[in-house]
Every structure is written in C-alpha cells, then in structure tokens.
Write an enzyme that holds these catalytic residues in place. Sequence first.
Site, PDB file in Angstrom:
ATOM      1  N   HIS A 119      -7.794  -5.007   8.393  1.00 43.18           N
ATOM      2  CA  HIS A 119      -8.038  -3.903   8.073  1.00 43.18           C
ATOM      3  C   HIS A 119      -7.507  -3.578  10.347  1.00 43.18           C
ATOM      4  O   HIS A 119      -6.944  -2.382  10.720  1.00 43.18           O
ATOM      5  CB  HIS A 119      -9.161  -2.752   7.829  1.00 43.18           C
TER       6      HIS A 119
ATOM      7  N   LYS B 138     -10.381   2.422  -9.307  1.00 41.04           N
ATOM      8  CA  LYS B 138     -11.123   0.849  -8.567  1.00 41.04           C
ATOM      9  C   LYS B 138     -12.598   0.211  -9.284  1.00 41.04           C
ATOM     10  O   LYS B 138     -13.418  -0.613  -8.775  1.00 41.04           O
ATOM     11  CB  LYS B 138     -10.718   0.350  -7.725  1.00 41.04           C
TER      12      LYS B 138
ATOM     13  N   ARG C 182       0.494  -9.167   3.268  1.00 46.69           N
ATOM     14  CA  ARG C 182      -0.511  -9.955   4.209  1.00 46.69           C
ATOM     15  C   ARG C 182      -0.389 -11.336   3.122  1.00 46.69           C
ATOM     16  O   ARG C 182       0.111 -12.232   4.016  1.00 46.69           O
ATOM     17  CB  ARG C 182      -1.652 -10.144   3.173  1.00 46.69           C
TER      18      ARG C 182
ATOM     19  N   SER D  27     -10.564  -6.413   0.790  1.00 45.79           N
ATOM     20  CA  SER D  27     -12.557  -6.165   0.921  1.00 45.79           C
ATOM     21  C   SER D  27     -13.040  -6.152  -0.878  1.00 45.79           C
ATOM     22  O   SER D  27     -14.183  -6.953  -0.496  1.00 45.79           O
ATOM     23  CB  SER D  27     -12.029  -4.470   0.371  1.00 45.79           C
TER      24      SER D  27
HETATM   25  O1  PNS Z   1      -6.672  -0.064   0.014  1.00 42.42           O
HETATM   26  P1  PNS Z   1      -5.436   0.067  -1.287  1.00 42.42           P
HETATM   27  O2  PNS Z   1      -6.482  -0.039  -2.021  1.00 42.42           O
HETATM   28  O3  PNS Z   1      -4.376  -0.679  -1.531  1.00 42.42           O
HETATM   29  O4  PNS Z   1      -5.337   2.224  -0.883  1.00 42.42           O
HETATM   30  C1  PNS Z   1      -3.907   2.056  -1.995  1.00 42.42           C
HETATM   31  C2  PNS Z   1      -3.721   3.477  -1.817  1.00 42.42           C
HETATM   32  C3  PNS Z   1      -4.480   5.005  -1.196  1.00 42.42           C
HETATM   33  C4  PNS Z   1      -2.881   3.893  -0.729  1.00 42.42           C
HETATM   34  C5  PNS Z   1      -3.479   4.446  -2.451  1.00 42.42           C
HETATM   35  O5  PNS Z   1      -3.742   3.882  -4.413  1.00 42.42           O
HETATM   36  C6  PNS Z   1      -2.583   6.313  -2.786  1.00 42.42           C
HETATM   37  O6  PNS Z   1      -2.079   6.381  -1.639  1.00 42.42           O
HETATM   38  N1  PNS Z   1      -3.298   6.839  -2.946  1.00 42.42           N
HETATM   39  C7  PNS Z   1      -3.243   8.232  -3.107  1.00 42.42           C
HETATM   40  C8  PNS Z   1      -2.333   8.421  -4.444  1.00 42.42           C
HETATM   41  C9  PNS Z   1      -0.937   8.973  -4.500  1.00 42.42           C
HETATM   42  O7  PNS Z   1      -0.774   9.700  -3.703  1.00 42.42           O
HETATM   43  N2  PNS Z   1      -0.345   8.104  -4.873  1.00 42.42           N
HETATM   44  C10 PNS Z   1       1.399   7.774  -5.222  1.00 42.42           C
HETATM   45  C11 PNS Z   1       1.645   6.766  -4.155  1.00 42.42           C
HETATM   46  S1  PNS Z   1       2.069   5.101  -4.922  1.00 42.42           S
END
Ligand code: PNS
Length: 160
Positions: free
Chosen positions: A19, A43, A93, A131
């Site tokens: 990150h 999660k 990645r 993570s």
């Molecule tokens: O680190 P991560 O868990 O891969 O991040 C995922 C994240 C936070 C980017 C994603 O879950 C997100 O944007 N959540 C907010 C809800 C949302 O907007 N969902 C619609 C997008 S598809």
Amino acid sequence: MQPVRAIYPGTFDPLTNGHLDLIARGAKIVDHLVVSILRNVNKGKPLFTIEERLEMIREETRRFPNVTVEAFDGLLVDFARQQGAIAVLRGIRAISDYEYEFQMAMMNRKLAPELETIFMLPHEKYTYVSSRLIKGVFQLGGDVSDLVPKLVMERLQAKV
Ligand code: PNS
C-alpha cells in the site's frame, strides 16, 4: 487545468508496504491524494479499528505533503464527489486482481461517469502481499516484518 485530486480507497487492515509503495507512486502523479479507509466492510471483524488504522496510516504518510487520510461510509463515488476527487487510484498486483478491479471500476463509472480510475502497479517485490495474508501468517507466528511498516509490526505484536 485544475489540480488533480484523487482518492486511494481500501480496507487497509492493516497497511502494508505494498500500500505504501502505491501511495508513494500515486503521490508523484496527482496533486493531492486522499487515502480513504472504508468503515463498513463485509469481510468479517477487522483486526484494527478505524481509529487505529487512521492513526497508523497518518503516521506512515506524514512524509508525503500531498497525502491526507480519511475514513468513509457508503458508496465510494459519493465520497469521491464529496472530496472533490476526479480520480480513484487502485493497485493491481497480478492478473488475478484485474477481474474484480475491472468490475468495480466499471460500476463506479456507471455511477459516476466523470470519475476516472487509475491503476498502478506496486513494486514487484510486493506482488504477493495482501493484508489478509499478513494477518493470517502473523497470527500463526510467521515473520512478516519486511512486508509491513515498523509501526504496523509493533501494533500487530501488541494485538496478540
Ligand atoms: O482494500 P479493498 O478491500 O480491496 O477495498 C475495496 C473498496 C473499499 C475499494 C470497495 O469495497 C469499495 O469501494 N467499497 C465502497 C462501497 C462501494 O462504493 N461499492 C460499489 C463499488 S463496486
């Protein structure tokens, strides 16, 4: 041209060197980067609270004058608009990340056509770092000290 403000969203439970590597790359190409921690994730129970994650990421990104750290709830596109961001930064990645990232980027584009998604590649040495793996390996006694910042390592040790 207006200054480019972008958000770098994620769960960051916890922040990894992958990150941080991406934050450093993103901070070089945008005027302002807001690392944005999602509050409610599906999660399971997070290891670190939002406050702990905010504090750790703020500390670790202090050296970047154009990086700030916030937490958000709800839709990413709503938070991006609220922040005045015109782009979302995400790291890829490996090819296995691509499908999920593609779907998210397309859904975000449908919801907010004006918002661009920028994909960047972290350093090759972090391609396998996540993570989830960090937590799993650490909890079983494995050494992850060169994959997370020193502060995160200390906080992991204090949790166990
Ligand atoms: O680190 P991560 O868990 O891969 O991040 C995922 C994240 C936070 C980017 C994603 O879950 C997100 O944007 N959540 C907010 C809800 C949302 O907007 N969902 C619609 C997008 S598809």
